[in-house]
Design a protein around this motif. Sequence first.
Motif, PDB file in Angstrom:
ATOM      1  N   GLY A   1      48.219  36.475  46.364  1.00 43.48           N
ATOM      2  CA  GLY A   1      48.047  37.086  45.054  1.00 43.48           C
ATOM      3  C   GLY A   1      49.165  36.829  44.071  1.00 43.48           C
ATOM      4  O   GLY A   1      49.423  37.674  43.207  1.00 43.48           O
ATOM      5  N   SER A   2      49.827  35.658  44.152  1.00 42.24           N
ATOM      6  CA  SER A   2      50.938  35.393  43.235  1.00 42.24           C
ATOM      7  C   SER A   2      50.468  35.353  41.784  1.00 42.24           C
ATOM      8  O   SER A   2      51.157  35.866  40.883  1.00 42.24           O
ATOM      9  CB  SER A   2      51.646  34.088  43.609  1.00 42.24           C
ATOM     10  N   SER A   3      49.316  34.750  41.525  1.00 39.10           N
ATOM     11  CA  SER A   3      48.804  34.689  40.148  1.00 39.10           C
ATOM     12  C   SER A   3      48.444  36.077  39.641  1.00 39.10           C
ATOM     13  O   SER A   3      48.770  36.441  38.508  1.00 39.10           O
ATOM     14  CB  SER A   3      47.586  33.775  40.076  1.00 39.10           C
ATOM     15  N   ALA A   4      47.765  36.855  40.476  1.00 36.56           N
ATOM     16  CA  ALA A   4      47.410  38.213  40.073  1.00 36.56           C
ATOM     17  C   ALA A   4      48.654  39.060  39.830  1.00 36.56           C
ATOM     18  O   ALA A   4      48.691  39.867  38.897  1.00 36.56           O
ATOM     19  CB  ALA A   4      46.528  38.861  41.133  1.00 36.56           C
ATOM     20  N   ALA A   5      49.685  38.872  40.658  1.00 33.07           N
ATOM     21  CA  ALA A   5      50.925  39.628  40.471  1.00 33.07           C
ATOM     22  C   ALA A   5      51.569  39.277  39.133  1.00 33.07           C
ATOM     23  O   ALA A   5      52.088  40.155  38.424  1.00 33.07           O
ATOM     24  CB  ALA A   5      51.894  39.348  41.619  1.00 33.07           C
TER      25      ALA A   5
ATOM     26  N   PHE B   1      41.477  37.680  33.896  1.00 29.39           N
ATOM     27  CA  PHE B   1      42.140  36.395  34.098  1.00 29.39           C
ATOM     28  C   PHE B   1      41.546  35.621  35.275  1.00 29.39           C
ATOM     29  O   PHE B   1      41.532  34.395  35.263  1.00 29.39           O
ATOM     30  CB  PHE B   1      43.642  36.604  34.330  1.00 29.39           C
ATOM     31  N   GLU B   2      41.096  36.340  36.326  1.00 25.38           N
ATOM     32  CA  GLU B   2      40.604  35.667  37.525  1.00 25.38           C
ATOM     33  C   GLU B   2      39.118  35.871  37.769  1.00 25.38           C
ATOM     34  O   GLU B   2      38.528  35.217  38.617  1.00 25.38           O
ATOM     35  CB  GLU B   2      41.402  36.137  38.750  1.00 25.38           C
ATOM     36  N   GLY B   3      38.498  36.794  37.047  1.00 27.93           N
ATOM     37  CA  GLY B   3      37.075  37.023  37.206  1.00 27.93           C
ATOM     38  C   GLY B   3      36.712  37.960  38.332  1.00 27.93           C
ATOM     39  O   GLY B   3      35.522  38.163  38.615  1.00 27.93           O
TER      40      GLY B   3
END
Length: 293
Positions: free
Chosen positions: A97-101, A129-131
């Motif tokens: 979850g690096s992008s979500a973080a 951002f991620e859907g």
Amino acid sequence: MNSVTVTVPASSANLGPGFDALGLALGLYDVIEVQVTDSGLKVEVLDAGAGGVGDVPTGETHLVVRAIRRTCERLGVRPPGLHLRCFNKIPHARGLGSSAAAVVSGVAAGYALADKPVDAAAVQIAAEFEGHADNAAASLLGGLVIAWSQSGRFHAEKLTVHPSIRPVLAVPEVKSSTAATRGLLPAEVPHADAAFTAGRAALAIHALTCDPSLLLAATADRLHQHYRAPAYPATARLVNELRDAGVAATVSGAGPTVLALTTDGIIPAGVDVEGFAVSELPVDSSGVQVTAR
């Protein structure tokens, strides 16, 4: 606020059968310092964890910057300039979850700069951002989350994880692309597999919150993991080997990290973890934290 520090946890999504629906916050953190300046944008990536500094953009395309901009726009504020300092510990492209973080840290910073408390709308902003909201909601709220969407709106509910659960991660050196692994998923699955997975996802919530003795059965999946296995054969092998040894192991998110949900923090002797960095991480129960500087 003109200067804030945001601490945001990693997350593991799916947890076996809960595809795009279940997420778990983990005690591994990125820290972002945000300061409002008179003009311009400056982004410093001081520690990129396993990502590599060269892999991280330092302009307007940086995920934290994009999330701050979008949140501030929604909340009706416009910082004249921004200075970001990013201390990244969550490995990139490993299913943690690096992008979500990054998105959640930007959303939380935007709320702080607008001098507003984070509310339910933050899940919507972050999930756009991620859907899907599984990773973002876990990093935002902490604990175990159930995420869903309805009529274009994202929602999440937080649950308390049973205190005896001790997650263990096996993180390989290789990276994985969420887009690439999603491309391996079929448009349709057999009805029997869908029914099986729905039942195990319901059981997973009970096992994670009330009865960890059921975790092995509860983390079985027929919806996505075996379709993605060709993308990371070492990960698939380790998941199968752990499950054969009685450990509730799953692919963490889109992989290639392996998540083992244990009650003793131990990988059984004889399980081959060569090529993986193994560590126990606590469940993060607090979610994103913001402090003024």
